[in-house]
Design a protein around this motif. Structure first.
Motif, PDB file in Angstrom:
ATOM      1  N   HIS A 164       2.033  -4.556   3.905  1.00  0.00           N
ATOM      2  CA  HIS A 164       0.618  -4.210   4.032  1.00  0.00           C
ATOM      3  C   HIS A 164       0.061  -3.984   2.641  1.00  0.00           C
ATOM      4  CE1 HIS A 164      -2.936  -1.686   4.682  1.00  0.00           C
ATOM      5  NE2 HIS A 164      -3.029  -2.312   5.841  1.00  0.00           N
ATOM      6  N   ASN A 209      -5.289  -8.270   0.849  1.00  0.00           N
ATOM      7  CA  ASN A 209      -5.976  -7.104   1.408  1.00  0.00           C
ATOM      8  C   ASN A 209      -6.072  -7.285   2.913  1.00  0.00           C
ATOM      9  OD1 ASN A 209      -7.620  -5.003   2.172  1.00  0.00           O
ATOM     10  ND2 ASN A 209      -9.081  -5.264   0.491  1.00  0.00           N
ATOM     11  N   ASP A 218      -3.412  -3.453  -0.148  1.00  0.00           N
ATOM     12  CA  ASP A 218      -4.758  -2.919  -0.338  1.00  0.00           C
ATOM     13  C   ASP A 218      -5.289  -3.432  -1.672  1.00  0.00           C
ATOM     14  OD1 ASP A 218      -7.098  -1.538  -0.333  1.00  0.00           O
ATOM     15  OD2 ASP A 218      -6.209   0.451  -0.584  1.00  0.00           O
ATOM     16  N   SER A 219      -5.905  -4.621  -1.643  1.00  0.00           N
ATOM     17  CA  SER A 219      -6.508  -5.251  -2.827  1.00  0.00           C
ATOM     18  C   SER A 219      -5.492  -5.509  -3.935  1.00  0.00           C
ATOM     19  CB  SER A 219      -7.667  -4.398  -3.360  1.00  0.00           C
ATOM     20  OG  SER A 219      -8.679  -4.270  -2.382  1.00  0.00           O
ATOM     21  N   SER A 250       0.814  -1.214   0.000  1.00  0.00           N
ATOM     22  CA  SER A 250       0.000   0.000   0.000  1.00  0.00           C
ATOM     23  C   SER A 250       0.848   1.266   0.000  1.00  0.00           C
ATOM     24  CB  SER A 250      -0.934   0.004   1.214  1.00  0.00           C
ATOM     25  OG  SER A 250      -0.194  -0.131   2.408  1.00  0.00           O
ATOM     26  N   CYS A 263      -2.623   1.038   9.335  1.00  0.00           N
ATOM     27  CA  CYS A 263      -1.441   1.404   8.555  1.00  0.00           C
ATOM     28  C   CYS A 263      -1.490   2.867   8.156  1.00  0.00           C
ATOM     29  CB  CYS A 263      -1.369   0.530   7.304  1.00  0.00           C
ATOM     30  SG  CYS A 263       0.058   0.868   6.266  1.00  0.00           S
ATOM     31  N   ASN A 302      -6.372  -4.580   5.061  1.00  0.00           N
ATOM     32  CA  ASN A 302      -6.848  -3.333   5.669  1.00  0.00           C
ATOM     33  C   ASN A 302      -7.697  -3.597   6.905  1.00  0.00           C
ATOM     34  OD1 ASN A 302      -5.637  -1.455   4.061  1.00  0.00           O
ATOM     35  ND2 ASN A 302      -7.361  -1.190   2.670  1.00  0.00           N
ATOM     36  N   CYS A 323       4.641  -0.055   7.161  1.00  0.00           N
ATOM     37  CA  CYS A 323       3.726  -0.773   6.272  1.00  0.00           C
ATOM     38  C   CYS A 323       4.487  -1.568   5.219  1.00  0.00           C
ATOM     39  CB  CYS A 323       2.786   0.206   5.583  1.00  0.00           C
ATOM     40  SG  CYS A 323       1.928   1.305   6.706  1.00  0.00           S
TER      41      CYS A 323
END
Length: 202
Positions: A181, A161, A183-184, A43, A168, A163, A178
């Protein structure tokens, strides 16, 4: 080696139920080969390259006319190319279904879909579970007595993902908390396997 031993024992135990013309209603398969992974982006727009590495797997399937369905389990361990001490163990548990088509009396080809989960366990952060799906195709050659030898190509798409699990801060000016980490982000992996199957009836 343990998977081969278990498969052989099950095959011998069930051999009385298999005839030369009937391969059976159920199948146990073992897989061995190599997994090829796409790059993944966090991310915070950090890109990681994962090393290609070996895998093993096992599946249990129910055979029906012109098809089969069952469960597939596979495991591999890779590392970040730029950070070789950072290991990532991955396990896959997928429900699969496929259409079978005979080429001749001894050779079948198949094409299928799969859906399930990828369990990721890095050695540098907490483990997590992600949704996975994909396609697979291959062929099986009848060796006789219920045994089949084949090859398979499998595509596994995992949606990374976390989240909902990890808080984060994605501001690039703050301290990097992060580094793992997502995100999709979609991670594509391709498994090339040799397979050995045994079909039997209960």
């Amino acid at each position: 080696m343990k998977l081969v031993t278990v498969t052989t024992i099950l095959a011998l135990a069930a051999s009385c139920n298999v005839s030369a013309t009937d391969f059976g209603d159920f199948g146990i398969s073992i897989y061995g080969g190599k997994t090829y992974s796409s790059d993944i982006e966090t991310s915070r727009h950090q890109t990681y390259e994962l090393e290609d590495d070996s895998h093993f797997g096992v599946s249990v399937d129910k055979y029906v006319p012109e098809g089969r369905y069952g469960f597939y389990y596979s495991k591999t361990e890779t590392q970040l190319t730029a950070y070789p001490l950072n290991k990532v163990e991955m396990e896959y548990l997928l429900f699969q279904t496929a259409v079978l088509r005979p080429i001749n009396d001894d050779l079948d080809v198949y094409l299928g879909l799969q859906i399930g989960a990828t369990f990721m366990d890095p050695n540098f952060i907490d483990s997590d579970t992600f949704f996975a799906s994909g396609l697979y195709t291959g062929f099986e050659y009848n060796l006789g007595a219920g045994f089949h030898l084949g090859a398979e190509a499998r595509w596994i798409a995992t949606i990374l993902n976390n989240n909902s699990k990890v808080s984060c801060d994605v501001d690039p000016d703050t301290k990097n908390t992060c580094s793992w980490h997502f995100d999709s982000e979609v991670m594509s992996q391709y498994q090339a396997s040799a397979t050995l199957s045994y079909r039997f009836s209960l």
